[in-house]
Enzyme design. Structure first.
Site, mmCIF file in Angstrom:
data_model
loop_
_atom_site.group_PDB
_atom_site.id
_atom_site.type_symbol
_atom_site.label_atom_id
_atom_site.label_comp_id
_atom_site.label_asym_id
_atom_site.label_seq_id
_atom_site.Cartn_x
_atom_site.Cartn_y
_atom_site.Cartn_z
ATOM 1 N N ALA A 118 3.562 -12.126 -53.084
ATOM 2 C CA ALA A 118 2.684 -12.459 -54.215
ATOM 3 C C ALA A 118 1.902 -13.740 -53.943
ATOM 4 O O ALA A 118 0.719 -13.853 -54.276
ATOM 5 C CB ALA A 118 3.510 -12.599 -55.499
ATOM 6 N N GLY A 123 9.054 -11.446 -47.809
ATOM 7 C CA GLY A 123 9.798 -11.647 -49.046
ATOM 8 C C GLY A 123 8.919 -11.412 -50.259
ATOM 9 O O GLY A 123 7.690 -11.428 -50.175
ATOM 10 N N CYS A 124 9.555 -11.202 -51.397
ATOM 11 C CA CYS A 124 8.812 -10.892 -52.622
ATOM 12 C C CYS A 124 7.917 -12.060 -53.048
ATOM 13 O O CYS A 124 6.727 -11.874 -53.325
ATOM 14 C CB CYS A 124 9.767 -10.495 -53.741
ATOM 15 S SG CYS A 124 11.122 -11.653 -54.020
ATOM 16 N N TYR A 125 8.488 -13.261 -53.092
ATOM 17 C CA TYR A 125 7.670 -14.424 -53.472
ATOM 18 C C TYR A 125 6.566 -14.675 -52.455
ATOM 19 O O TYR A 125 5.449 -15.067 -52.806
ATOM 20 C CB TYR A 125 8.546 -15.678 -53.580
ATOM 21 C CG TYR A 125 9.370 -15.766 -54.835
ATOM 22 C CD1 TYR A 125 8.762 -15.893 -56.082
ATOM 23 C CD2 TYR A 125 10.750 -15.751 -54.781
ATOM 24 C CE1 TYR A 125 9.521 -15.998 -57.239
ATOM 25 C CE2 TYR A 125 11.521 -15.855 -55.944
ATOM 26 C CZ TYR A 125 10.901 -15.978 -57.169
ATOM 27 O OH TYR A 125 11.650 -16.083 -58.314
#
Lengths: 343, 343, 343, 343
Positions: C152, C147-149
């Site tokens: 990062a 996932g994106c979160y």
């Protein structure tokens, strides 16, 4: 090819450099700063390129530029190439100039609109006005790349004027652009607190792109007397819309207008006529496309045309590459983005 | 006074309620929801008012409304007051209607532009079109509050038309508005990812405000044949700009135009003529002011007028209060914001 | 290679398709819609691709997909591949899955956080969690793209955890993302008038990316007990920032932290450690880079780490391509943007 | 009352002036510019006030200020009142100072964080730190109005600290603010093209509001050792959010936390505790409210608190009015906006 670029620190130069880096025919890009006295890494001069971008930015040296490159792009502000371009013109060295200095054939017009000293008239005469979807730059040595507003406006009005579809003194352009068009310079108008949630008009009846638009229009129809043209600063970064209005000539109707646009642009890969579906900015931003829609209103006998571009690509670096491709016989779309910034 | 408000859950109703709360002559505000079957605290229906706002929102009941109030504001969507207003009109009960249902005198026009069943022609005839800076609502019982685009456009063109300064078939309005004008309804066009960093045109030649603009213009000069009018959705929340173009009539110049605007609005507290300094949105957003600038271009013989308003205040709730003030003889600016949202 | 893509109509699929089109090793892209019953041109399903994009979007057919392609990308929402992926896994057909359905090894965790029926545990066991800068996908057949979160956050905390530099129960992540991460669905939260000029928190302590972050962290240090994690919706379209705080372990100082990041990422082309210069969103948006800065505060004995990505590229389609490159032995950066959106 | 205002040309002064104009107890507002040598109309100095705002802005003259007014507001930058305030303090003339010059009791702290010469220690000792929801300014003559970040942070953490609910060295504040907090000065960081669609951190571990937060915290609990505090610039104009994290002390749970907030603020009109519903910026922007929500996470034993204010109102001019109201015994909310900017 080996390519020189002067002016990479400005927004237009930044975008042009990025496009050149992915151009299949460009082997080497040499960067020059017209006001540097020693080389600096690009990252230092333009942090946006990121810490891995260590390409040197060299001091400006016309002889070295000619020796090391096959072509030169100037992405400098107005008032630089009017003095710097002379040796390249004298040597017939290929130049693509993104500034306004060589767009106007008449030095008096340059003085009037730019309030600067023009390049010599003979030099101006050698320049090709590179409205790439109309004028092929093949065989040219000095290309004056059109302004962003001029590009959107001229592509928007060309079929109307070339095919004499409108009342000649009725042309009105209400143009809008994001802040990238205003450049890096800090101004009150582009201070976030002032720009955000706002609309600001500027350059009313004095915008520098008016004379190049009229000059090009006069190539198509010398009887068009003038152009009512305004510019509004949008609270966005990128994108330019020219909303165009004109009274329609007797006997012309919506079908004739649609036919004119469809026919004019049928072979132009980078101009898409969208019929009565008026385009949005987002359907071109990130690409080299110009999207144009037109709606004829029989009640007012007026045609409304909406022409949208990415002001940094089609309005600057992208069209410069398109001219470069024409100049050297590459595929028209080589190195040019054909998909938009998503989502 | 005791004031009833139907439609507080929509954006216009929300802003109107907020303004009414600080109106010096309003003692009590009673809220009604036209589709409720039991009372709910306002905070539940409109969380933006904050957890301390527990004023009840009552079910709609025309008799109770008349019994408990001195005046009724309808801030409902089109297609509500065309059926709900009848008993109030019959009873000569004072109504201020922010919707478009009673603006057009001709039921056929309403059907054509709204695609809904009009109110009866006799009822429409009793309504006063409340363009507050031109038509005083004193003594009126039913005020049809003008649309946001109509307000900015009409105030922008009035001096040109009333004083016959322009070529009659040359009027063009390029209008732009923030998303608050599009209301609460979720649409693809107002989805953040679609609206942000974008411009989108809509309602081309079909916008509902066109007929009310023409109706008002015809009061001033029946010889104006039509209006070219477009609307563009801006990536901002609040603010509306009408950019207006027209060919100037023979013998008219910039001084005459400036004189006409200055004279027309010299006694209008809420209209400020800014001369050749074209106004920005931020210089009116948050207030009930309309700022208007005008620049005559002798090269094109065209006048460009820019008229800006806060679409939620002057374009909706604020003008409704202005009409309320006129209706009941309060000071014109009572309860109306005269300073903008800063900074 | 011939590549299948299911889910091109969502934002992640749109961006992935665009990247695949410029990938040097991709000869053909076949598009499938998991809920179509007949083929439609892509432009009709996703107008953003422009009127020239007529590639057909085929109905979903697993056998046809396997017959016509070498690899399959799923860019579908949660709750699709948990039922659709089985035949591909059974056939050892290469799949890269951008959804969350195969990220968690424990079906009970999936049920808890997704409130949906998990894929079978045996199938989950075959999936590779493709955090591409840490786990090479070479030889894998089923890649669960993070996932994106999670991306990062994990890249931001990895050196701290792997090298045991922090107090184990002190990890806090304050993450922020633009609206593209919220997808195409119309919601009140992403209505322009609500999102613009606002900050909204969501998914507090319930965000679906929490378990995949903890699962990955536990690979590095099973003694980390938990993660305090929040997400805030920004009034921008693209970009994600994870701001990370942790108490520093005894004896650790700023130099040790900087050394850990520099060493961890010294050979990772797509992760750039910027030292104490905390990165901005714009220095990565448009590219596949993750930029990470870290500042140690001796007064609080806390390290603050800022990790930024383009949530649509590194956080979705770009990392999927990176996994594709690893899977099939292409150059790590093939087809991936290395320059940001300018200016 | 007659009120003097020095610094109306800055954003805080602009908003303060606007609020004072609608304050029921203010009869007259006299404006002074600390760097003027002759009077100018306010409109010329601050065009945002509109062309009808002709109130004169007088040159600075301490004796004239005292003679003509009952109280003086300084809305000047740091480094002005440290030299200008002395004669007013000597005369016991009431002053409300929005700058940071009199907030810190310890001159050495001022020097350390502001890098300027402090006011004399004896003068600093007379100043009242006006965190209006905790410290009543009644009877005070010199009020140091808190900073915007300090206000949101202190109101957010007060119940946790006063009631000893958290682990003392675990306090972390991730604060975010719009650009109005950065003032009128043109900077690269606040250039629209740089700010828009971006997040930028600044002042990491060096922000001037850190010492005033710690000074106030130490009044409540001297055992709190330090504060981890960061600030992020948002791409919006107005609004400030402090997101606060802390480990919870043994035996404390969510109910205890909720009870502490509810009790602390039960009589504070301008602080609204929203429980586990974390507030958005838009629910306070335009008003003097502070909204605070808190969520306890048993998994991490951490409490997350979100405190939001309008940085120009509660964070500057509004709190100054609140202090003014306390100082002179007016109703706490006199002249203060209690409804938000809609929609």
């Amino acid at each position: 090819m080996k390519v020189a670029l002067v002016g990479v620190t400005g927004y237009a130069g930044m975008v042009l450099y990025q496009l050149l880096k992915s151009h299949p025919a460009v082997d080497q890009i040499n960067l020059y700063g017209h006001d540097l006295d020693h080389a600096v890494p690009l990252y230092e001069a333009v942090p946006q390129f990121g810490p891995t971008e260590m390409t040197p930015l060299h001091p400006y040296d016309p002889a070295a530029i000619q020796a090391a490159n096959d072509v030169l792009f100037f992405a400098t502000s107005a008032g630089v190439t009017n003095t710097l371009a002379a040796p390249f013109i004298a040597a017939h060295f290929p130049v693509i100039d993104l500034s306004g200095d060589y767009r106007l054939k008449d030095p008096a017009q340059y003085t009037k609109w730019y309030h600067k000293t023009p390049a010599p008239q003979a030099a101006l005469a050698t320049a090709h006005f590179g409205l790439a979807d109309f004028a092929n730059a093949k065989g040219q040595t000095y290309v004056a790349n059109p302004g962003c507003y001029a590009t959107a406006t001229l592509l928007g009005v060309a079929p109307l004027i070339q095919q004499h579809l409108i009342v000649k003194d009725s042309l009105i352009v209400d143009a809008k652009s994001g802040t990238s068009g205003a450049g890096k310079k800090l101004t009150t108008m582009t201070h976030f607190t002032q720009t955000n949630e706002n609309l600001q008009l500027y350059g009313i009846n004095t915008h520098k792109h008016i004379p190049e638009i009229m000059q090009a229009i006069h190539q198509w129809d010398p009887a068009i007397p003038a152009l009512q043209f305004s510019t509004t600063l949008l609270p966005i970064t990128t994108g330019l819309m020219a909303t165009i209005y004109a009274k329609v000539a007797p006997g012309v109707d919506g079908a004739a207008i649609a036919e004119a646009y469809a026919q004019t642009y049928q072979d132009d890969f980078f101009v898409r006529f969208t019929g009565e579906q008026l385009p949005t900015l987002k359907q071109v931003v990130g690409s080299n496309f110009t999207d144009i829609g037109a709606v004829y209103n029989p009640v007012t006998n007026t045609v409304m045309v909406v022409s949208v571009i990415d002001n940094m690509i089609k309005g600057a670096g992208g069209q410069a590459i398109q001219n470069f491709n024409q100049m050297f016989g590459f595929d028209e779309s080589a190195g040019l983005p054909t998909t938009v910034a998503l989502p």
